[in-house]
Design an enzyme around this catalytic site. Structure first.
Site, mmCIF file in Angstrom:
data_model
loop_
_atom_site.group_PDB
_atom_site.id
_atom_site.type_symbol
_atom_site.label_atom_id
_atom_site.label_comp_id
_atom_site.label_asym_id
_atom_site.label_seq_id
_atom_site.Cartn_x
_atom_site.Cartn_y
_atom_site.Cartn_z
ATOM 1 N N GLN A 166 0.949 -1.045 -0.071
ATOM 2 C CA GLN A 166 -0.066 -0.039 -0.035
ATOM 3 C C GLN A 166 0.851 1.195 -0.098
ATOM 4 O O GLN A 166 0.945 1.904 0.964
ATOM 5 C CB GLN A 166 -0.888 -0.065 1.326
ATOM 6 N N PHE A 167 1.639 1.605 -1.312
ATOM 7 C CA PHE A 167 2.271 2.501 -1.230
ATOM 8 C C PHE A 167 1.456 4.049 -0.843
ATOM 9 O O PHE A 167 2.214 5.053 -0.370
ATOM 10 C CB PHE A 167 2.831 2.893 -2.767
ATOM 11 N N THR A 168 0.360 4.202 -1.187
ATOM 12 C CA THR A 168 -0.610 5.368 -0.523
ATOM 13 C C THR A 168 -0.323 5.661 0.667
ATOM 14 O O THR A 168 -0.681 6.819 1.320
ATOM 15 C CB THR A 168 -2.033 5.148 -1.024
#
Length: 192
Positions: free
Chosen positions: A80-82
């Site tokens: 989950q890079f966000t």
């Protein structure tokens, strides 16, 4: 490294029409990797997510007594890079603090492998790195924790903000002591 940990009754990840990872009771981890993360961050987070006490103890009848590894439940890891989005300017999130995709994929895979080494590979499931995923879960509690491997700051700006906040806290504490002294609330040291 940032992780949003959720205690779940069940969780799954679907890509297209295919379920690529699923677990029963355990924890679902949304895993964000920073461009500054090191092997030390990974080791810290692997131990933290497996050991953090989010489960009750039926033997002791106490809450917050056991980690997922202690009770033998499952772990679902979803990249989950966000989690590293910055939204301080304008309406479009900025993801420059996140590690670049190629390097991040290797880091994420190493993190999942490390969880398996510490715990059991059979207990670890994942989504599909870089894919558009649908994550479904039933949060138990609800229990949701935000974890960060960095106890301090990620950048010079964050360090400066932390220093300003600390200075304000010191001034407030000093002001509180002065107020207490003027009200006679603090005892003066005896001269013996």
């Amino acid at each position: 490294m940032r992780v949003v940990l959720q205690r779940v009754l069940q969780a799954s990840v679907t890509v297209g029409d295919k379920v690529v990872g699923e677990i029963g009771p355990g924890v679902c981890l949304l895993v964000g990797i920073s461009r500054d993360d090191t092997p030390e961050d990974m080791e810290y987070m692997a131990k933290k997510v497996l050991g953090i006490r989010v489960f009750d103890s039926s033997e002791k009848g106490s809450m917050w007594a056991k980690g997922v590894q202690d009770v033998g439940l499952e772990v679902l890891c979803v990249s989950q890079f966000t989690l590293y989005a910055k939204s301080t300017k304008g309406s479009k999130p900025d993801f420059h603090e996140a590690m670049k995709a190629g390097e991040s994929r290797q880091y994420f895979d190493a993190f999942v492998q490390r969880l398996g080494q510490i715990y059991s590979p059979a207990k670890i499931a994942t989504g599909e790195f870089g894919a558009m995923m649908r994550v479904s879960l039933v949060n138990d509690g609800p229990v949701t924790l935000q974890l960060d491997s960095r106890k301090f700051a990620y950048s010079e700006r964050d360090t400066a903000v932390s220093a300003i906040a600390a200075a304000k806290d010191q001034r407030r504490q000093g002001f509180g002591q002065k107020q207490a002294q003027s009200n006679g609330d603090l005892q003066q040291p005896s001269k013996e």
